[in-house]
Motif scaffolding. Structure first.
Motif, PDB file in Angstrom:
ATOM      1  N   THR A 195      -1.463  36.566 -47.334  1.00  0.00           N
ATOM      2  CA  THR A 195      -0.849  35.408 -46.687  1.00  0.00           C
ATOM      3  C   THR A 195      -1.218  35.329 -45.209  1.00  0.00           C
ATOM      4  N   LEU A 196      -1.194  34.115 -44.700  1.00  0.00           N
ATOM      5  CA  LEU A 196      -1.477  33.890 -43.286  1.00  0.00           C
ATOM      6  C   LEU A 196      -0.399  34.522 -42.411  1.00  0.00           C
ATOM      7  N   GLU A 197       0.840  34.529 -42.886  1.00  0.00           N
ATOM      8  CA  GLU A 197       1.935  35.101 -42.101  1.00  0.00           C
ATOM      9  C   GLU A 197       1.725  36.591 -41.866  1.00  0.00           C
ATOM     10  N   GLU A 198       1.231  37.294 -42.867  1.00  0.00           N
ATOM     11  CA  GLU A 198       0.953  38.728 -42.710  1.00  0.00           C
ATOM     12  C   GLU A 198      -0.167  38.936 -41.699  1.00  0.00           C
ATOM     13  N   ARG A 199      -1.171  38.102 -41.755  1.00  0.00           N
ATOM     14  CA  ARG A 199      -2.294  38.211 -40.820  1.00  0.00           C
ATOM     15  C   ARG A 199      -1.833  37.926 -39.394  1.00  0.00           C
ATOM     16  N   LYS A 200      -0.967  36.940 -39.249  1.00  0.00           N
ATOM     17  CA  LYS A 200      -0.432  36.617 -37.930  1.00  0.00           C
ATOM     18  C   LYS A 200       0.384  37.772 -37.367  1.00  0.00           C
ATOM     19  N   ALA A 201       1.211  38.386 -38.216  1.00  0.00           N
ATOM     20  CA  ALA A 201       2.095  39.463 -37.768  1.00  0.00           C
ATOM     21  C   ALA A 201       1.290  40.651 -37.249  1.00  0.00           C
ATOM     22  N   LEU A 202       0.240  41.044 -37.968  1.00  0.00           N
ATOM     23  CA  LEU A 202      -0.555  42.183 -37.533  1.00  0.00           C
ATOM     24  C   LEU A 202      -1.377  41.832 -36.297  1.00  0.00           C
ATOM     25  N   THR A 203      -1.883  40.609 -36.229  1.00  0.00           N
ATOM     26  CA  THR A 203      -2.636  40.181 -35.050  1.00  0.00           C
ATOM     27  C   THR A 203      -1.754  40.239 -33.810  1.00  0.00           C
ATOM     28  N   GLU A 204      -0.535  39.762 -33.929  1.00  0.00           N
ATOM     29  CA  GLU A 204       0.403  39.775 -32.802  1.00  0.00           C
ATOM     30  C   GLU A 204       0.727  41.206 -32.383  1.00  0.00           C
ATOM     31  N   PHE A 205       0.956  42.085 -33.369  1.00  0.00           N
ATOM     32  CA  PHE A 205       1.272  43.492 -33.066  1.00  0.00           C
ATOM     33  C   PHE A 205       0.111  44.166 -32.333  1.00  0.00           C
ATOM     34  N   VAL A 206      -1.093  43.976 -32.852  1.00  0.00           N
ATOM     35  CA  VAL A 206      -2.269  44.611 -32.240  1.00  0.00           C
ATOM     36  C   VAL A 206      -2.507  44.080 -30.833  1.00  0.00           C
ATOM     37  N   GLU A 207      -2.440  42.757 -30.670  1.00  0.00           N
ATOM     38  CA  GLU A 207      -2.750  42.171 -29.369  1.00  0.00           C
ATOM     39  C   GLU A 207      -1.675  42.440 -28.324  1.00  0.00           C
ATOM     40  N   GLU A 208      -0.414  42.334 -28.723  1.00  0.00           N
ATOM     41  CA  GLU A 208       0.666  42.424 -27.744  1.00  0.00           C
ATOM     42  C   GLU A 208       1.178  43.842 -27.513  1.00  0.00           C
ATOM     43  N   LYS A 209       0.966  44.732 -28.488  1.00  0.00           N
ATOM     44  CA  LYS A 209       1.478  46.094 -28.356  1.00  0.00           C
ATOM     45  C   LYS A 209       0.362  47.117 -28.110  1.00  0.00           C
ATOM     46  N   VAL A 210      -0.691  47.053 -28.910  1.00  0.00           N
ATOM     47  CA  VAL A 210      -1.745  48.068 -28.845  1.00  0.00           C
ATOM     48  C   VAL A 210      -2.729  47.792 -27.714  1.00  0.00           C
ATOM     49  N   LEU A 211      -3.311  46.601 -27.705  1.00  0.00           N
ATOM     50  CA  LEU A 211      -4.387  46.314 -26.757  1.00  0.00           C
ATOM     51  C   LEU A 211      -3.920  46.288 -25.301  1.00  0.00           C
TER      52      LEU A 211
END
Length: 296
Positions: A105-121
């Motif tokens: 789902t797109l929602e799952e992709r959005k959630a991981l993208t947000e986590f990686v960009e806002e928390k990890v990177l």
């Protein structure tokens, strides 16, 4: 008979006009980039990620599916994929393989993208960014030992030449504490995977503590206990393993250990070996110079 067939092919090619020839030529494109004519939320999500980070964002190992003309006259698809098995240096005579399981789902992709960009990177300086980042539900790795595959292993992180993969499954099921631990693990993985981006000259102090042992022809010549020589046991796995005494694996062992342990845990674990504490401090100093937030 072969001569006759060949002659008939030449006659056909000579008789047919150029307009009748099969044409599979394609314009020059970057397969990692979002196609210019792509629309929709996922396309915009990938474009925005690239604009903000400079990295291409992928949700699958398939980059392009092109429709071409087969010799039979039928249409068929040719797929361009990310080659995760490619590596700059490999001691494996076989061909390792990977199976990528995308999010549905797109929602799952959005959630991981947000986590990686806002928390990890936010904790990883750009010098350690990969060319592209692939976010998956699951990544399964098969190691080829000379034609015999080991049991499959699920990986949450993998760094390849073309792409770095992060596969976290159901991210929403994790608690905030678990997400914080995961974030720190991923930051460490990203820095460790690109640690060679820092020039050797900057590691001069770190290398100085074990300099005499780098010159040995074999890791088995390093006296025991290896900790007294400034080495960690991370890669000292015995026959067939990497040469832990080289600069490459010495550096890698320390950066992995620093991100695995808190500063207090590191100092307590290696309190018996002052040389290891000195090398840790030398490494942390360099990492701070490059903007890595560790042991602050």
């Amino acid at each position: 008979m072969r001569y006759i067939i060949g002659l008939l092919i030449l006659v056909c090619l000579w008789a047919c006009s150029k307009e009748d020839w099969l044409d599979n030529s394609q314009p020059e494109i970057n397969p990692f980039a979002v196609p210019a004519d792509a629309t929709g939320e996922e396309a915009e999500l990938r474009r925005g990620f690239f604009d903000r980070t400079g990295m291409y964002l992928l949700f699958s190992d398939t980059l392009i599916a092109r429709e071409v003309n087969a010799l039979s006259g039928e249409k068929e698809y040719v797929y361009t994929t990310v080659r995760l098995e490619w590596n700059m240096v490999s001691t494996n005579a076989g061909v390792d393989s990977f199976i990528c399981y995308p999010y549905k789902t797109l929602e799952e992709r959005k959630a991981l993208t947000e986590f990686v960009e806002e928390k990890v990177l936010t904790d990883v300086p750009e010098i350690f960014y990969p060319y592209s980042m692939m976010l998956l539900d699951c990544l399964v790795y098969y190691k080829d030992n000379y034609g015999t595959f080991d049991a499959p292993v699920e990986l949450s992180f993998y760094s390849g030449m073309q792409s770095t993969v992060i596969a976290l499954g159901n991210l929403t099921a994790l608690t905030e504490e678990e997400k914080e631990i995961l974030k720190n693990d991923l930051v460490g993985e990203m820095v460790a995977s690109k640690i060679t981006a820092i020039p050797d000259a900057d590691w001069e102090e770190f290398y100085s503590y074990s300099d005499e042992y780098y010159k040995l022809s074999s890791q088995y010549e390093v006296p025991e206990p290896i900790e007294a020589c400034g080495y960690l046991r991370t890669y000292s796995g015995g026959w067939g393993g990497p040469d832990f005494h080289t600069k490459e694996y010495d550096l890698l062992a320390y950066v992995e250990e620093i991100f695995k342990l808190s500063e207090t845990e590191f100092r307590e674990t290696y309190a018996e070996w002052p040389i290891i504490i000195d090398k840790m401090e030398a490494m942390v100093k360099v990492l701070h110079e490059y903007g890595v937030k560790v042991y602050e």
